[in-house]
Design a protein around this motif. Structure first.
Motif, PDB file in Angstrom:
ATOM      1  N   ASN A 158      36.993  37.067  43.573  1.00  0.00           N
ATOM      2  CA  ASN A 158      37.819  37.636  44.640  1.00  0.00           C
ATOM      3  C   ASN A 158      36.963  38.126  45.808  1.00  0.00           C
ATOM      4  OD1 ASN A 158      40.361  37.212  43.556  1.00  0.00           O
ATOM      5  ND2 ASN A 158      40.193  38.990  42.235  1.00  0.00           N
ATOM      6  N   ARG A 159      35.795  38.677  45.484  1.00  0.00           N
ATOM      7  CA  ARG A 159      34.915  39.143  46.552  1.00  0.00           C
ATOM      8  C   ARG A 159      34.450  37.935  47.374  1.00  0.00           C
ATOM      9  NH1 ARG A 159      29.558  40.986  48.060  1.00  0.00           N
ATOM     10  NH2 ARG A 159      28.526  40.140  46.230  1.00  0.00           N
ATOM     11  N   GLN A 175      41.659  48.809  43.028  1.00  0.00           N
ATOM     12  CA  GLN A 175      42.520  47.623  43.156  1.00  0.00           C
ATOM     13  C   GLN A 175      43.752  47.939  43.999  1.00  0.00           C
ATOM     14  OE1 GLN A 175      43.102  45.288  39.393  1.00  0.00           O
ATOM     15  NE2 GLN A 175      41.651  46.754  38.579  1.00  0.00           N
ATOM     16  N   TYR A 193      36.027  45.157  46.976  1.00  0.00           N
ATOM     17  CA  TYR A 193      35.675  44.328  45.810  1.00  0.00           C
ATOM     18  C   TYR A 193      34.213  44.546  45.415  1.00  0.00           C
ATOM     19  CZ  TYR A 193      39.944  41.647  45.169  1.00  0.00           C
ATOM     20  OH  TYR A 193      41.216  41.283  44.861  1.00  0.00           O
ATOM     21  N   TYR A 244      41.783  29.392  39.457  1.00  0.00           N
ATOM     22  CA  TYR A 244      41.564  29.962  40.785  1.00  0.00           C
ATOM     23  C   TYR A 244      40.160  29.695  41.317  1.00  0.00           C
ATOM     24  CZ  TYR A 244      45.948  32.113  39.649  1.00  0.00           C
ATOM     25  OH  TYR A 244      47.252  32.304  39.283  1.00  0.00           O
ATOM     26  N   ALA A 256      39.879  28.219  44.935  1.00  0.00           N
ATOM     27  CA  ALA A 256      39.200  28.951  46.003  1.00  0.00           C
ATOM     28  C   ALA A 256      38.118  28.078  46.647  1.00  0.00           C
ATOM     29  CB  ALA A 256      38.573  30.232  45.442  1.00  0.00           C
TER      30      ALA A 256
END
Lengths: 115, 401
Positions: free
Chosen positions: B322-323, B282, B307, B354, B358
């Motif tokens: 996140n990836r 991270q 990620y 999120y 996203a």
């Protein structure tokens, strides 16, 4: 040194399905545990199945109600216990990890000391 | 001056006093007495050369005094289990016992919320009221949680000790998880007005620094780097009205370069030491962001790959999300959306703002404005953070039509 009761929880179904092989393996595990910790194990027993348990509860009228079955109905039942002596919780947890508990786990409870 | 000493020395003083008392409550009481005494003495006598040692000596003397005077009178919890009983406290060399204290506070036999509360309270000296506010529970609830944890430490005999051997890595993980939780809670306050709870971030940074000074393993370096890299950007995360600024909008010239450089050195050390741990990975992701001259020049391919590594060993819906975002920026919005769509049914993300945020961004970039609007609105309903809500609302207004 303090005393801890280690309760062995397991799924009885797993033992029934595992047959003699699993039983033999578990017994070997208990023998090894007993040898390794000979001077720290104060006692212990395997219990008959939860279907042999009887619960005794006080009822509202001051009497007792006796019913078939364990006190708490859970998937994993208490199948045995050890009373051990350990320096501290880490020591007791270390011992508990060496006790066979296929498909289940262990509960470590400190024994109360009355001053 | 005293507030400063309290922040820097509380954990040290308390940990050293516990060695004498064998009792957390009594040690806290004596440490508080020592700070109260400093409040009176220091303005008159001047600040001692070593404030920590001065405070510890006063706290320990107080403890010895109380133990003598009240022997047998107090009904106390069983004493903490220690390896060697503390020697004569009046002549005992003052050791740094904070590692013992942190391993006791973060023992896996305690509930995580109790670990966090104890760590804040005992190592950072945060008041119960403040701890309660940080975790959005009432003060009596938090006080009960702390009392219960202390009772368990005493009765179940959780030792006051740094674990050794094969046990150590597992236990260090538990400590790092607590510091990381403090950090993430401080980084984005789950609700309320301020986006950043500076106090919690400061505490997390301070704890990470302390751990690293006392136990400099690669994974501890990784966590410290992660905390520092976010800390270096702290001042640029919101504008003067408290509005959230995206990484793409932040003024990179205002990032704290000295802190960034320190963190980058730590990341390198953590990465070369062997297979990187979760915090080192991270931190590496944060380092790629910090390295980029601008949002546009960020190496999104590298971030997506990191990620990917994280997801392989520590799969979690948030990491997968996140990836997907990074893939959306490196490969293209459709590729990102394809990955996100696989997460749609993920129960852990059902109330996670999120995910729709996203999605909304990817849909907007694909020109699917109506769907983007719906996704932004979903995100607005889910977020509890005022700054984030304002940001999302502005995004909806900016959509054509």
């Amino acid at each position: 040194m303090s005393q801890y009761l280690v309760l062995i929880y397991g799924e009885e179904k797993a033992y029934a399905e595992g047959g003699q092989d699993l039983m033999d393996e578990v017994m070997r595990g208990h023998d090894a545990f007993g040898t390794t910790y000979a001077d720290k194990v104060l006692g212990g027993n395997a219990l008959q199945g939860a279907d042999t348990a009887t619960s005794v509860r006080r009822d509202a009228g001051g009497g007792f109600t006796v019913t078939d079955g364990p006190f708490l109905e859970t998937k994993e039942a208490v199948g045995g216990y050890y009373l051990v002596e350990a320096a501290d919780l880490d020591d007791a947890i270390g011992m508990a990890k060496a006790i066979p508990s296929p498909g289940g786990g262990l509960e470590v409870r400190p024994v109360m000391v009355f001053a | 001056m005293l507030a400063d000493a309290h922040r820097r020395e509380w954990g040290f003083v308390l940990a050293a006093t516990v060695r004498v008392t064998g009792d957390l409550d009594l040690a806290e009481e004596c440490a508080q007495d020592a700070f109260a005494r400093a409040l009176v003495r220091w303005p008159v006598d001047g600040v001692p050369r070593s404030p920590g040692a001065w405070l510890t000596t006063v706290a320990r003397n107080r403890a010895v005094d109380l133990l003598r005077r009240e022997a047998g009178l107090r009904s106390r919890l069983p004493l903490l289990v220690q390896d060697e009983p503390a020697a004569d406290p009046e002549h005992h060399e003052i050791q740094d016992d904070r590692l013992r204290l942190v391993f006791t506070c973060c023992h896996p036999a305690l509930a995580v919320e109790a670990q966090v509360a104890l760590t804040l309270r005992l190592l950072c000296g945060t008041s119960t009221a403040e701890v309660a506010r940080a975790f959005l529970v009432s003060e009596p609830t938090m006080a009960a949680r702390i009392t219960r944890a202390k009772r368990k430490i005493a009765h179940a005999r959780i030792p006051y000790r740094v674990p050794a051997g094969p046990e150590l890595p597992e236990r260090v993980d538990a400590v790092l998880a607590v510091v990381h939780l403090l950090f993430t809670t401080g980084h984005t306050a789950p609700s309320g007005e301020a986006l950043v709870r500076d106090e919690l971030l400061d505490r997390a940074t301070q704890l990470a620094r302390m751990l690293h000074a006392l136990l400099p393993t690669p994974e501890v370096s990784g966590l410290l780097a992660l905390v520092l890299l976010h800390d270096a950007r702290r001042a640029t995360r919101t504008d003067e009205h408290g509005r959230l600024l995206l990484l793409s909008e932040q003024d990179r010239s205002r990032w704290d370069r000295a802190v960034v450089d320190e963190a980058l050195a730590l990341v390198r050390r953590a990465l070369v030491a062997g297979p990187p741990g979760r915090y080192a990975l991270q931190a590496a992701i944060a380092a790629v962001h910090t390295d980029a001259a601008s949002w546009e020049q960020t190496d999104w391919g590298e971030i997506a790959a990191l990620y990917g590594l994280l997801e392989q060993r520590w799969p979690s819906p948030v990491v997968a999300l996140n990836r997907a975002v990074a893939v959306g920026l490196s490969t293209g919005p459709q590729a990102g959306l394809d990955l996100l769509d696989r997460l749609g049914g993920e129960p852990a993300l059902a109330t996670y703002p999120y995910l729709p945020a996203a999605r909304a961004d990817l849909l907007r970039r694909l020109g699917r404005d109506a769907e983007a609007r719906t996704a932004y609105e979903d995100a607005i309903l889910l977020t509890e953070n005022d700054a984030e809500r304002a940001f999302l609302t502005a995004r909806v207004r900016a959509l054509p039509g």
